[in-house]
Enzyme design. Structure first.
Site, PDB file in Angstrom:
ATOM      1  CB  CYS A   2      -0.956   0.047   1.186  1.00 14.63           C
ATOM      2  SG  CYS A   2      -1.981  -1.398   1.408  1.00 14.63           S
ATOM      3  NE  ARG A  27       4.900   1.413  -0.261  1.00 12.30           N
ATOM      4  CZ  ARG A  27       5.925   1.058   0.503  1.00 12.30           C
ATOM      5  NH1 ARG A  27       7.158   1.211   0.068  1.00 12.30           N
ATOM      6  NH2 ARG A  27       5.731   0.555   1.700  1.00 12.30           N
ATOM      7  CD1 TRP A  75      -1.201  -6.032  -3.195  1.00 12.19           C
ATOM      8  CD2 TRP A  75      -1.222  -6.594  -1.028  1.00 12.19           C
ATOM      9  NE1 TRP A  75      -0.962  -7.394  -3.102  1.00 12.19           N
ATOM     10  CE2 TRP A  75      -0.964  -7.760  -1.780  1.00 12.19           C
ATOM     11  CE3 TRP A  75      -1.286  -6.699   0.367  1.00 12.19           C
ATOM     12  CZ2 TRP A  75      -0.767  -9.007  -1.192  1.00 12.19           C
ATOM     13  CZ3 TRP A  75      -1.094  -7.945   0.956  1.00 12.19           C
ATOM     14  CH2 TRP A  75      -0.832  -9.076   0.174  1.00 12.19           C
ATOM     15  CG  ASN A 101       0.593   1.625   4.053  1.00 10.82           C
ATOM     16  OD1 ASN A 101      -0.503   1.744   3.534  1.00 10.82           O
ATOM     17  ND2 ASN A 101       1.682   2.178   3.561  1.00 10.82           N
ATOM     18  N   GLY A 102      -0.409  -1.817   6.905  1.00  9.43           N
ATOM     19  CA  GLY A 102      -0.168  -2.776   7.972  1.00  9.43           C
ATOM     20  C   GLY A 102      -1.411  -3.594   8.259  1.00  9.43           C
ATOM     21  CD  GLU A 482      14.825 -13.932  -8.979  1.00  2.00           C
ATOM     22  OE1 GLU A 482      14.439 -12.835  -9.411  1.00  2.00           O
ATOM     23  OE2 GLU A 482      14.372 -14.418  -7.908  1.00  2.00           O
ATOM     24  CE  LYS A 486      12.520 -11.009 -10.971  1.00  2.00           C
ATOM     25  NZ  LYS A 486      11.988 -11.573  -9.724  1.00  2.00           N
ATOM     26  CD  GLU A 489       8.077 -12.086  -8.772  1.00  2.00           C
ATOM     27  OE1 GLU A 489       8.027 -11.598  -7.631  1.00  2.00           O
ATOM     28  OE2 GLU A 489       9.061 -11.938  -9.529  1.00  2.00           O
ATOM     29  CG  HIS A 505      15.800 -38.761  -7.238  1.00  2.00           C
ATOM     30  ND1 HIS A 505      16.067 -40.070  -6.890  1.00  2.00           N
ATOM     31  CD2 HIS A 505      16.995 -38.184  -7.488  1.00  2.00           C
ATOM     32  CE1 HIS A 505      17.373 -40.268  -6.917  1.00  2.00           C
ATOM     33  NE2 HIS A 505      17.964 -39.144  -7.274  1.00  2.00           N
ATOM     34  CE  LYS A 600      10.469  -3.146  -6.142  1.00  2.00           C
ATOM     35  NZ  LYS A 600      11.056  -4.080  -7.095  1.00  2.00           N
TER      36      LYS A 600
END
Length: 605
Positions: A2, A27, A75, A101-102, A482, A486, A489, A505, A600
């Site tokens: 946020c 954000r 968010w 925020n939080g 990674e 990517k 995402e 395996h 973010k």
């Protein structure tokens, strides 16, 4: 997560707030809102909208004037995106407005209590609880009303509060979620990120946890939530407003991928010691005797930072011969870990505010551990909480998915590994070899980026895949992890990463023509074993894209990257896979800079 922005001064506030929200939209971007007032106003005026900031801007009326205001881009945590759940939240008497925020952990209990007392809730959010608590406080001063409300809540917050009876001030507070003050000329700003401030001021004050502030047009003061006055001196932000522009690129992700040669040069600059084939890391505060006493290194991060930590742990083991491993910070503190005084703990975070990492740092400090930070944002919470550390100097990263900050973090780990190695048993010759490799990185990254058109064609071929497999061995495995992240995402294609040695395996059961495999095949002592994995896949009619230092016969496509030193090759091998994810997402028409469901800086648990 946020974004918060606020202003008090003499200028027309709505355009300033909307501009700030645009800069903070990475954000959070499922809904947004703004509330304004002025000393001459009769109350608060508010507009909220589900969707992006542009949707909010379209709803703001022409005669929406004021000189003080707060705004928010969300968010979602409590409640789905909607006009009602968007911030700011207003009290029943329309006198108090809060952006937050939080997460308020005890929101359900407080909501039940307030409902029993006759309060009607208009949203599903936890933030609305805080709004009503402030409004119902009998205290005479706004600061005391906010303080009393905060005493009742459990959880994390970065908040900004407006009150119609106190139009000359904004009251803000922080506990676990960033709050930054911007100091102007007879005007003051507040935001959750300096991105919203640098257009107007580069003088900032960052609040600590448990700290509050009152902003007036010509002054500010800071104090604890208990009321004790604190001393806050403004610092100058290095980043400029132009750093947050797209610079001629279509997306921030594309811009940030192509900024990597310059960014890597920046993290190296001034840190290489040619005389001793070593490095200077002034922020470490770790002398040779202390460095030699380190018996183990534990790296903590989340998401991309965790993957950078996996690469860092391998480099530390190889170059410094210290046992090292990486672990998700989000898991670490919940398994009651054994905290060893001879272990060096390293916290990794791009923003320096990642809540899971920050909480792990605080737990480690409580138990007497030595904690270093590897972060990008100067003055961030993790940087301040850590005993010492290294800044990665990637510059602002606006796209939600991290590219240049990941690369710079891995380079910072290479510097740290070399520093520890040269203090211990790494020879001058090996030190010189690694330094020469580090110096080659910016030019080699440029060579990789020059292959963009070829990588775009490959991405177009693979964009119809419903799922993809990424494999690598030892140094290549963190790169595969990674790259898999990517792709997930930014393109929303399901992807998994496995050690290449683990294929037989179990995962080989998935191999078929419809499931492409991306294989990391460095030209090192495991080359033939990696080629054997390609044989296994090809024998089962699997399609293969190899990222390698030479063409691979068994691969359908190969992206050839320049060879560096074995220990540094993982830094380079991830670069083309950033472009692969980007162009796959582009081919699928994804919102590249703002992927669905993500934000973010993760400042909630």
């Amino acid at each position: 997560m946020c974004g918060i922005v606020g202003y008090i001064g003499k200028r027309d506030v709505a355009p300033l707030l909307l501009e700030g929200l645009q800069r903070l939209e990475y954000r959070g971007y499922d809904s947004a809102g703004v509330v304004i007032t002025s000393p001459k106003a009769s109350g608060l005026k508010m507009v909220k909208a589900k969707g992006r900031v542009r949707d909010l801007e379209a709803k703001v009326p022409a005669r929406f004037k004021g000189t003080t205001g707060i705004a928010h881009t969300r968010w979602a945590t409590h409640g789905a995106p909607s006009d009602e759940n968007a911030h700011p939240h207003m009290s029943a008497d329309n006198k108090v407005a809060v952006v937050h925020n939080g997460i308020v952990d005890n929101a359900s209990d407080l909501r039940a209590k307030l409902t029993a007392e006759g309060v009607t809730f208009l949203s599903e959010t936890d933030t609305e609880v805080l709004t009503h608590l402030i409004a119902r406080s009998p205290a005479e001063k706004l600061e005391d009303k906010v303080r009393e409300a905060l005493r009742l809540i459990e959880g994390t917050y970065g908040i900004a509060v407006l009150h119609a009876d106190f139009p000359d001030r904004i009251v803000v507070a922080r506990n676990g979620s960033p709050v930054v003050l911007g100091i102007g000329e007879k005007e003051m700003f507040v935001a959750s990120d300096i991105a919203a401030l640098v257009t107007h001021t580069r003088q900032i004050v960052t609040l600590d946890d448990g700290e509050m502030a009152t902003l007036k047009a010509d002054d500010f003061r800071t104090y604890t939530t208990e009321g004790t006055r604190t001393t806050a001196s403004p610092t100058t932000v290095e980043w400029e407003a132009a750093s947050y522009d797209m610079g001629g690129h279509d997306t921030y992700m594309h811009k940030e991928i192509f900024e990597q040669p310059e960014a890597v040069d920046r993290v190296l600059r001034g840190r290489i010691d040619e005389r001793f084939s070593a490095v200077h890391l002034g922020g470490l505060n770790l002398d040779a005797r202390e460095a030699r006493s380190v018996r183990r290194v534990k790296i903590l991060g989340c998401g991309t930072s965790y993957h950078a930590g996996l690469i860092g742990a391998q480099m530390i083991e190889e170059l410094a011969r210290i046992p090292a491993d990486a672990e998700p910070a989000s898991e670490f503190r919940y398994r009651n870990p054994v905290v060893d005084p001879d272990t060096l703990y390293i916290a990794v975070s791009q923003s320096g505010e990642t809540y899971d990492v920050l909480a792990a740092v605080q737990e480690l400090k409580r138990k007497g551990a030595r904690v270093f930070g590897v972060v990008n944002v100067v003055g961030s919470a993790i940087a301040r909480e850590s005993d010492a550390g290294v800044y990665v100097h990637a510059g602002p990263e606006v796209c939600v998915v991290s590219t240049k900050c990941f690369t710079n973090t891995t380079v910072a780990f290479a510097l740290l590994a070399l520093h520890l190695g040269r203090i211990r048993d790494l020879s001058v010759a090996d030190g010189k070899r690694i330094i020469e490799g580090l110096r080659k990185l910016p030019g080699q990254i440029t060579q990789i980026l020059e292959q963009e058109e070829q990588i775009k064609k490959i991405a177009d071929e693979y964009a119809d895949a419903r799922s993809m497999m990424f494999i690598g061995r030892v140094r290549g495995y963190p790169v595969a992890r990674e790259a898999s992240l990517k792709l997930k995402e930014v393109s929303y294609i399901h992807a998994e990463a496995y050690p290449a040695s683990e294929l037989k395996h179990g995962p080989l059961a998935l191999i078929e023509p419809a499931l492409p495999t991306v294989a990391i095949v460095p030209d090192d002592d495991l080359l033939e074993k990696n080629r054997a994995a390609l044989e296994e896949i090809k024998a089962r009619s699997g399609r293969i894209l190899a990222v390698a230092h030479q063409e691979q016969e068994k691969a359908d496509r190969t992206i050839v990257v320049p060879k560096n030193e074995d220990e540094l090759d993982p830094i380079l091998m991830g670069i083309p896979l950033q472009l692969l994810a980007y162009h796959t997402a582009l081919a699928l028409g994804r919102d590249i800079d703002k992927p669905r469901n993500l934000a973010k800086s993760v400042t909630v648990e």
